[in-house]
Design an enzyme around this catalytic site. Structure first.
Site, PDB file in Angstrom:
ATOM      1  N   HIS A  61     -15.874   2.055  15.174  1.00 55.56           N
ATOM      2  CA  HIS A  61     -15.851   2.310  13.737  1.00 55.56           C
ATOM      3  C   HIS A  61     -17.073   3.181  13.445  1.00 55.56           C
ATOM      4  O   HIS A  61     -18.091   3.055  14.129  1.00 55.56           O
ATOM      5  CB  HIS A  61     -16.029   1.034  12.918  1.00 55.56           C
ATOM      6  CG  HIS A  61     -14.987  -0.013  13.112  1.00 55.56           C
ATOM      7  ND1 HIS A  61     -15.036  -0.940  14.118  1.00 55.56           N
ATOM      8  CD2 HIS A  61     -13.873  -0.300  12.389  1.00 55.56           C
ATOM      9  CE1 HIS A  61     -13.998  -1.749  14.020  1.00 55.56           C
ATOM     10  NE2 HIS A  61     -13.270  -1.387  12.985  1.00 55.56           N
ATOM     11  N   ASP A  64     -20.210   1.149  13.429  1.00 58.71           N
ATOM     12  CA  ASP A  64     -20.675   0.520  14.670  1.00 58.71           C
ATOM     13  C   ASP A  64     -21.805   1.357  15.262  1.00 58.71           C
ATOM     14  O   ASP A  64     -22.640   0.865  16.007  1.00 58.71           O
ATOM     15  CB  ASP A  64     -19.555   0.429  15.727  1.00 58.71           C
ATOM     16  CG  ASP A  64     -18.375  -0.407  15.255  1.00 58.71           C
ATOM     17  OD1 ASP A  64     -18.563  -1.240  14.359  1.00 58.71           O
ATOM     18  OD2 ASP A  64     -17.268  -0.213  15.800  1.00 58.71           O
ATOM     19  N   MET A  95     -10.695   6.751  20.904  1.00 61.10           N
ATOM     20  CA  MET A  95     -10.230   6.344  19.567  1.00 61.10           C
ATOM     21  C   MET A  95     -11.404   6.115  18.631  1.00 61.10           C
ATOM     22  O   MET A  95     -12.440   5.614  19.055  1.00 61.10           O
ATOM     23  CB  MET A  95      -9.401   5.063  19.717  1.00 61.10           C
ATOM     24  CG  MET A  95      -8.863   4.474  18.446  1.00 61.10           C
ATOM     25  SD  MET A  95     -10.011   3.374  17.598  1.00 61.10           S
ATOM     26  CE  MET A  95      -9.383   1.778  18.060  1.00 61.10           C
ATOM     27  N   GLU A 188      -2.197   0.022  12.119  1.00 58.21           N
ATOM     28  CA  GLU A 188      -2.263  -1.340  12.667  1.00 58.21           C
ATOM     29  C   GLU A 188      -1.915  -2.356  11.589  1.00 58.21           C
ATOM     30  O   GLU A 188      -2.563  -2.420  10.550  1.00 58.21           O
ATOM     31  CB  GLU A 188      -3.681  -1.589  13.205  1.00 58.21           C
ATOM     32  CG  GLU A 188      -3.890  -2.972  13.773  1.00 58.21           C
ATOM     33  CD  GLU A 188      -5.294  -3.150  14.354  1.00 58.21           C
ATOM     34  OE1 GLU A 188      -5.976  -2.138  14.634  1.00 58.21           O
ATOM     35  OE2 GLU A 188      -5.696  -4.307  14.525  1.00 58.21           O
ATOM     36  N   LYS A 190      -1.308  -6.296  10.107  1.00 61.33           N
ATOM     37  CA  LYS A 190      -1.833  -7.665  10.236  1.00 61.33           C
ATOM     38  C   LYS A 190      -1.304  -8.441   9.032  1.00 61.33           C
ATOM     39  O   LYS A 190      -1.309  -7.922   7.922  1.00 61.33           O
ATOM     40  CB  LYS A 190      -3.362  -7.629  10.241  1.00 61.33           C
ATOM     41  CG  LYS A 190      -4.025  -8.981  10.493  1.00 61.33           C
ATOM     42  CD  LYS A 190      -5.541  -8.826  10.641  1.00 61.33           C
ATOM     43  CE  LYS A 190      -6.194 -10.153  10.939  1.00 61.33           C
ATOM     44  NZ  LYS A 190      -7.667 -10.042  11.097  1.00 61.33           N
ATOM     45  N   GLU A 224      -1.103  -5.065  17.517  1.00 56.83           N
ATOM     46  CA  GLU A 224      -2.081  -5.985  18.120  1.00 56.83           C
ATOM     47  C   GLU A 224      -1.413  -7.323  18.429  1.00 56.83           C
ATOM     48  O   GLU A 224      -0.756  -7.914  17.568  1.00 56.83           O
ATOM     49  CB  GLU A 224      -3.271  -6.199  17.186  1.00 56.83           C
ATOM     50  CG  GLU A 224      -4.204  -7.293  17.713  1.00 56.83           C
ATOM     51  CD  GLU A 224      -5.547  -7.385  17.005  1.00 56.83           C
ATOM     52  OE1 GLU A 224      -6.110  -6.328  16.670  1.00 56.83           O
ATOM     53  OE2 GLU A 224      -6.028  -8.510  16.810  1.00 56.83           O
ATOM     54  N   HIS A 227      -2.063 -10.173  15.957  1.00 58.41           N
ATOM     55  CA  HIS A 227      -1.534 -10.025  14.607  1.00 58.41           C
ATOM     56  C   HIS A 227      -0.052 -10.377  14.525  1.00 58.41           C
ATOM     57  O   HIS A 227       0.395 -10.957  13.538  1.00 58.41           O
ATOM     58  CB  HIS A 227      -1.776  -8.601  14.110  1.00 58.41           C
ATOM     59  CG  HIS A 227      -3.234  -8.262  13.995  1.00 58.41           C
ATOM     60  ND1 HIS A 227      -3.682  -7.039  13.586  1.00 58.41           N
ATOM     61  CD2 HIS A 227      -4.354  -9.002  14.240  1.00 58.41           C
ATOM     62  CE1 HIS A 227      -5.015  -7.029  13.585  1.00 58.41           C
ATOM     63  NE2 HIS A 227      -5.434  -8.209  13.983  1.00 58.41           N
ATOM     64  N   ASP A 252      -3.667  -2.835  20.781  1.00 60.92           N
ATOM     65  CA  ASP A 252      -4.807  -3.757  20.756  1.00 60.92           C
ATOM     66  C   ASP A 252      -4.415  -5.013  21.518  1.00 60.92           C
ATOM     67  O   ASP A 252      -3.605  -5.827  21.052  1.00 60.92           O
ATOM     68  CB  ASP A 252      -5.186  -4.117  19.310  1.00 60.92           C
ATOM     69  CG  ASP A 252      -6.058  -3.048  18.656  1.00 60.92           C
ATOM     70  OD1 ASP A 252      -6.316  -2.007  19.301  1.00 60.92           O
ATOM     71  OD2 ASP A 252      -6.481  -3.264  17.505  1.00 60.92           O
ATOM     72  N   ASP A 262      -7.168 -15.253  13.083  1.00 60.91           N
ATOM     73  CA  ASP A 262      -7.213 -14.204  14.106  1.00 60.91           C
ATOM     74  C   ASP A 262      -8.252 -14.582  15.160  1.00 60.91           C
ATOM     75  O   ASP A 262      -9.444 -14.432  14.950  1.00 60.91           O
ATOM     76  CB  ASP A 262      -7.611 -12.896  13.405  1.00 60.91           C
ATOM     77  CG  ASP A 262      -7.451 -11.685  14.289  1.00 60.91           C
ATOM     78  OD1 ASP A 262      -6.798 -11.785  15.339  1.00 60.91           O
ATOM     79  OD2 ASP A 262      -7.976 -10.628  13.909  1.00 60.91           O
ATOM     80  N   ASP A 264      -8.632 -13.498  18.415  1.00 58.13           N
ATOM     81  CA  ASP A 264      -9.189 -12.430  19.272  1.00 58.13           C
ATOM     82  C   ASP A 264      -9.628 -12.939  20.637  1.00 58.13           C
ATOM     83  O   ASP A 264     -10.717 -12.617  21.126  1.00 58.13           O
ATOM     84  CB  ASP A 264     -10.389 -11.751  18.573  1.00 58.13           C
ATOM     85  CG  ASP A 264      -9.948 -10.834  17.446  1.00 58.13           C
ATOM     86  OD1 ASP A 264      -8.795 -10.379  17.453  1.00 58.13           O
ATOM     87  OD2 ASP A 264     -10.776 -10.568  16.557  1.00 58.13           O
ATOM     88  N   ASP A 294      -8.980  -5.462  21.943  1.00 61.92           N
ATOM     89  CA  ASP A 294      -9.571  -5.742  20.628  1.00 61.92           C
ATOM     90  C   ASP A 294      -9.790  -7.251  20.535  1.00 61.92           C
ATOM     91  O   ASP A 294      -9.019  -7.964  19.884  1.00 61.92           O
ATOM     92  CB  ASP A 294      -8.670  -5.247  19.495  1.00 61.92           C
ATOM     93  CG  ASP A 294      -9.396  -5.324  18.157  1.00 61.92           C
ATOM     94  OD1 ASP A 294     -10.626  -5.506  18.167  1.00 61.92           O
ATOM     95  OD2 ASP A 294      -8.743  -5.219  17.114  1.00 61.92           O
TER      96      ASP A 294
HETATM   97  C1  GCO Z   1      -9.120  -7.249  13.014  1.00 62.22           C
HETATM   98  C2  GCO Z   1      -8.610  -5.916  13.485  1.00 62.22           C
HETATM   99  C3  GCO Z   1      -9.691  -4.923  13.763  1.00 62.22           C
HETATM  100  C4  GCO Z   1      -9.179  -3.518  13.937  1.00 62.22           C
HETATM  101  C5  GCO Z   1     -10.317  -2.586  14.027  1.00 62.22           C
HETATM  102  C6  GCO Z   1      -9.893  -1.177  14.306  1.00 62.22           C
HETATM  103  O1  GCO Z   1      -8.302  -8.136  12.945  1.00 62.22           O
HETATM  104  O2  GCO Z   1     -10.309  -7.386  12.711  1.00 62.22           O
HETATM  105  O3  GCO Z   1      -7.845  -6.148  14.607  1.00 62.22           O
HETATM  106  O4  GCO Z   1     -10.408  -5.349  14.899  1.00 62.22           O
HETATM  107  O5  GCO Z   1      -8.372  -3.396  15.059  1.00 62.22           O
HETATM  108  O6  GCO Z   1     -10.993  -2.634  12.820  1.00 62.22           O
HETATM  109  O7  GCO Z   1      -9.359  -0.623  13.194  1.00 62.22           O
HETATM  110 MN    MN Z   2      -7.097  -4.764  16.027  1.00 64.30          MN
HETATM  111 MN    MN Z   3      -7.363  -8.354  14.948  1.00 68.15          MN
END
Ligand code: GCO
Ligand code: MN
Ligand code: MN
Length: 397
Positions: A61, A64, A95, A188, A190, A224, A227, A252, A262, A264, A294
């Site tokens: 990002h 970041d 990316m 993306e 979610k 993802e 998601h 992702d 979420d 992750d 991700d």
């Molecule tokens: C989340 C998302 C993020 C995006 C990232 C890239 O649930 O926080 O998955 O991790 O993928 O911001 O755009």
């Molecule tokens: Mn993501």
């Molecule tokens: Mn995510």
């Protein structure tokens, strides 16, 4: 752990195209209940460690790398130092994306905020992030609508919000064209978190939305794992639909228990069977894109645990890939699949089996008699097929 001591068939290498985000390995372990447990790892250190572990690239990002309130000269210094680390290691930035969710200004969303100034600021910030991404060589721009949603539907008509979203994406596509950037957008989806509900909640919703844009050829998907599983869906089905439409621009990878926040988790750690079918799909399609993780290390970990997590993510992918090869070569499994293909004459490729309309074919079909009693009696042997698959996955085949 620092670098893996031994090399084996599952040792990641750059040609495997594994990528991580600065925000994923850099995740300091903050959650809604607790403060960070690890210092944020500086970008240059992330680059060196990922290269050591055999990754191909690192994604980011805007914030970041460049803090929100950095001066232009600070920005240039940070980018210069980051580029030096990339040059020293050969790591790429495939990316880039924009943080449109951390700043309190985005509390009601970015492109769909009810405040027109926020919508404009989001465009300004995204244009700058596209410039940064292009400068670093990124060819994919991920668009995750972090706070594009609502807690209460009293706040806005979703049709109005989708209209704003569409205008923003149309604007950004033209911005990319006007600057001559070699950049495609990957949207993306979610379903929720951080908002109560997020607009365009699944990969399928996003796919339909793409075809309402002015430049659908520039826009694809970034599905993802977590998601889709949060919404209780089968991830590989969404990915298959994206692949079939030629819209899988990015992915992702992570792990998730269905129906939860979420999580992750490390790829494949929670649903190895689902991960296996996903790898089978991607590898079977010879999908050329980046395998991006991700996800982040458990909050229990220190920095060593972060690198264990990164290394493990890539190894799991490669182990599953080897299991896919095994599946494709397993005589019993392949025999069962062959029988399924031949069932009812399907595998013989008779032109009469094609489902293409013609007056004659319609007449033929109307005249055909089916042996329904035997069709009704037959089983499909999926229990055996699945057990063989499980035994293969559990390592006894
Ligand atoms: C989340 C998302 C993020 C995006 C990232 C890239 O649930 O926080 O998955 O991790 O993928 O911001 O755009
Ligand atoms: Mn993501
Ligand atoms: Mn995510």
């Amino acid at each position: 752990m620092s670098a893996p001591a031994t090399q084996d068939a599952y040792t990641p290498r750059p040609e495997h195209h594994f990528t991580f985000g600065l925000w994923t390995v850099g995740n300091p372990g903050r959650d809604p209940f607790g403060e960070p447990v690890r210092p944020i790892i500086p970008p240059a250190r992330v680059v060196h460690k990922l290269a050591e572990l055999g990754a191909y690239g690192v994604n980011l990002h805007d914030n970041d790398l460049v803090p929100r309130d950095a001066s232009p000269s600070e920005r240039d210094r940070l980018v210069r130092e980051f580029k030096a680390a990339l040059d020293a290691t050969g790591l790429r930035v495939p990316m880039a994306t924009t943080n449109l969710f951390s700043d309190p200004a985005f509390r009601d969303g970015a492109f769909t905020s009810n405040d027109a100034r926020v919508r404009s600021y989001a465009l300004q910030k995204t244009m700058a992030a596209l410039d940064l991404g292009a400068e670093l060589g990124a060819t994919t721009y991920v668009c995750w609508g972090g706070r594009e949603g609502v807690e209460t539907n009293a706040a806005k008509d979703p049709r109005t919000a989708l209209g704003w979203y569409r205008e923003a994406l149309n604007f950004l596509c033209e911005y990319v064209q006007s600057r001559g950037y070699d950049m495609r957008f990957a949207l993306e989806a979610k379903p929720n978190e951080p908002r109560g509900d997020i607009f365009l909640p699944t990969t399928g919703h996003m796919l339909a939305f793409i075809y309402t844009l002015d430049h659908p050829e520039m826009v694809g998907l970034n599905p993802e794992v977590a998601h889709e599983q949060m919404a209780g869906l089968d991830f590989s089905h969404g990915v298959a639909q994206a692949l079939e439409a030629g819209k899988l621009f990015h992915i992702d990878l992570n792990g998730q228990k269905p129906g939860r926040f979420d999580q992750d988790l490390r790829f494949g750690s929670d649903d190895p069977k689902g991960a296996f079918f996903l790898v089978k799909l991607l590898e079977g399609a010879r999908w050329p894109g980046m395998r991006h993780f991700d996800s982040h290390a458990y909050r229990t970990e220190d920095e060593d645990g972060v690198w264990d997590f990164a290394h493990g993510s890539m190894r799991t992918y490669l182990i599953l890939k080897a299991r896919v090869t095994r599946f494709n070569e397993d005589p019993e499994i392949q025999q069962l699949l062959g029988e399924l293909r031949d069932r009812g004459g399907g595998g013989r490729g008779r032109p009469a089996d094609r489902v293409a309309f013609s007056e004659e074919r319609a007449r033929q079909l109307m005249a055909e008699t089916f042996d329904l009693p035997s069709i009704r009696r037959q089983g499909y042997a999926y229990e055996r097929l699945d057990q063989l698959t499980m035994e293969l996955l559990l390592g006894v085949r």
